[in-house]
Design a protein around this motif. Structure first.
Motif, mmCIF file in Angstrom:
data_model
loop_
_atom_site.group_PDB
_atom_site.id
_atom_site.type_symbol
_atom_site.label_atom_id
_atom_site.label_comp_id
_atom_site.label_asym_id
_atom_site.label_seq_id
_atom_site.Cartn_x
_atom_site.Cartn_y
_atom_site.Cartn_z
ATOM 1 N N GLU A 1 -0.931 -13.169 -4.005
ATOM 2 C CA GLU A 1 -1.836 -12.037 -3.929
ATOM 3 C C GLU A 1 -1.308 -11.006 -2.930
ATOM 4 O O GLU A 1 -0.748 -11.365 -1.894
ATOM 5 N N PRO A 2 -1.479 -9.709 -3.218
ATOM 6 C CA PRO A 2 -1.039 -8.682 -2.272
ATOM 7 C C PRO A 2 -1.997 -8.575 -1.089
ATOM 8 O O PRO A 2 -3.127 -9.072 -1.151
ATOM 9 N N LEU B 1 2.818 -5.841 -1.022
ATOM 10 C CA LEU B 1 3.050 -6.638 -2.227
ATOM 11 C C LEU B 1 3.535 -8.043 -1.861
ATOM 12 O O LEU B 1 4.188 -8.250 -0.839
ATOM 13 N N LEU C 1 5.241 -10.659 -9.829
ATOM 14 C CA LEU C 1 3.823 -10.407 -9.573
ATOM 15 C C LEU C 1 2.911 -11.473 -10.175
ATOM 16 O O LEU C 1 1.682 -11.398 -10.011
ATOM 17 N N TYR D 1 -4.862 -3.927 -8.033
ATOM 18 C CA TYR D 1 -4.104 -3.627 -6.823
ATOM 19 C C TYR D 1 -4.497 -2.268 -6.254
ATOM 20 O O TYR D 1 -4.750 -1.317 -6.994
ATOM 21 N N ARG D 2 -4.505 -2.179 -4.930
ATOM 22 C CA ARG D 2 -4.744 -0.901 -4.282
ATOM 23 C C ARG D 2 -3.513 -0.012 -4.450
ATOM 24 O O ARG D 2 -2.398 -0.501 -4.651
ATOM 25 N N LEU E 1 1.811 -2.363 -11.952
ATOM 26 C CA LEU E 1 1.009 -3.173 -11.051
ATOM 27 C C LEU E 1 -0.338 -3.474 -11.694
ATOM 28 O O LEU E 1 -0.895 -2.621 -12.390
#
Length: 358
Positions: free
Chosen positions: A161-162, A137, A157, A122-123, A118
């Protein structure tokens, strides 16, 4: 591979409140004590037609047993078919087994287990969020076809955007591609080998398989998927039974109704998971929004119009729509498979089966 529309075929109404961990849900006050075989038979009546070329229903459980087929696309009650996103239940079961062996935790993050997969922005996303579709996601609109799983995830990915993990349930195939990669990383074996060793062989599921990326075949006998081709301008059907199974740990497996019934029954009986993970199998996330509910074991909780609560999973693949659902007490276990042509949505056909089954 399951589209969002097809993955919701047994989802009715808004989300219902999460249950306490390990609680046994009610099965509905309108449930028959014995199977309504006439209703089940009627659910397949009229097939084939322009929208569905055939189907099968298999009912097991304490309320009785019943199996039937309809239409030329289904050669026998034990014919093989592509199970689409029902594959996810096999994946989540393996993940829970690895958790039972303390080789991972559902609180472990993707970032720790698969460093670099990832983007750094990303968190943290936990394994439990993957299995319950609360990872945040993005939907894999950019995913490439027919590439190895890690390349598939990386391509998925590359756009979009997540959102914040743990807030919203969003059904998403990328979650289970990543779960499959975690299985391989933690076990040191291929995803297919882990499924075969941990589930297929112990349960003697001889008609269930995990195709490799380059294996487009399907064992005989098999149900025939045939669809109209989008954008072709033609209403003619094209046989799509032999096609690339690139959906892998998210939706690439092949099985048949007897094997799926045996698998779901064993899973609910606790024959595949120890008590702690069996409780997790039916535990819903709390504090999340969304119109669908998935447990930390990948089961979808659905309340049917008559009040009956069922747990299970639907799946689709071009030319195939199927599902495995059961009451928690295993009074009734349903496996169905249809061969939609793609001309119109198959939801009315599936709901007719669900209402007859439960």
């Amino acid at each position: 591979m399951a589209t969002a529309a097809l993955a919701t075929v047994l989802t009715v109404g808004d989300a219902v409140p999460a249950m306490a961990a390990g609680a046994v849900p009610a099965v509905g006050t309108h449930q028959h004590q014995t199977l309504d075989k006439a209703a089940l038979r009627a659910a397949l009546s009229g097939l084939p037609d322009a929208n569905v070329s055939g189907g099968l229903i298999r009912m097991t459980g304490r309320d009785g047993r019943w199996t039937d087929t309809a239409g030329p696309s289904v050669p026998s009650p034990d014919a093989h078919f592509r199970i689409g996103s029902i594959t996810k239940l096999f994946t989540s079961t393996v993940v829970l087994q690895l958790a039972a062996e303390q080789r991972l935790s559902l609180d472990d993050t993707v970032q720790d287990l698969l460093p670099g997969l990832l983007p750094s922005s990303y968190r943290p996303v936990t394994v439990g969020q993957l299995l319950s579709h609360t990872s945040g996601l993005q939907i894999p609109l950019c995913a490439r076809k027919d590439v190895p799983p890690r390349e598939w995830v990386e391509s998925a990915l590359s756009c979009g955007e997540p959102t914040e993990p743990g807030k919203v349930t969003q059904y998403n195939g990328i979650n289970y591609f990543i779960a499959g990669l975690i299985v391989e990383q933690v076990s040191g074996h291929s995803y297919g080998d882990e499924v075969r060793t941990r589930i297929l062989r112990p349960l003697n599921l001889r008609d269930t398989s995990v195709p490799t990326l380059d294996d487009w075949s399907i064992p005989v006998p098999y149900t025939r998927g045939a669809t109209v081709q989008p954008g072709s301008g033609s209403d003619e059907l094209t046989d799509v039974s032999v096609q690339s199974p690139y959906a892998w740990a998210e939706g690439g497996m092949i099985s048949n109704a007897p094997d799926l019934s045996r698998f779901l029954t064993a899973l609910y009986q606790g024959r595949l998971l120890p008590p702690a993970q069996q409780e997790t199998l039916f535990t819903l996330p709390t504090g999340v929004t969304g119109t669908r509910q998935f447990t930390y074991g990948g089961l979808e909780r659905t309340v049917l119009p008559n009040g009956t609560t069922v747990w299970g999973k639907s799946g689709s693949y071009p030319g195939y729509t199927s599902g495995v659902f059961a009451t928690r007490d295993l009074r009734r276990v349903l496996v169905y498979s249809l061969n939609p042509t793609g001309r119109t949505p198959e939801l009315p056909y599936v709901m007719r089966i669900a209402e007859a089954a439960f």
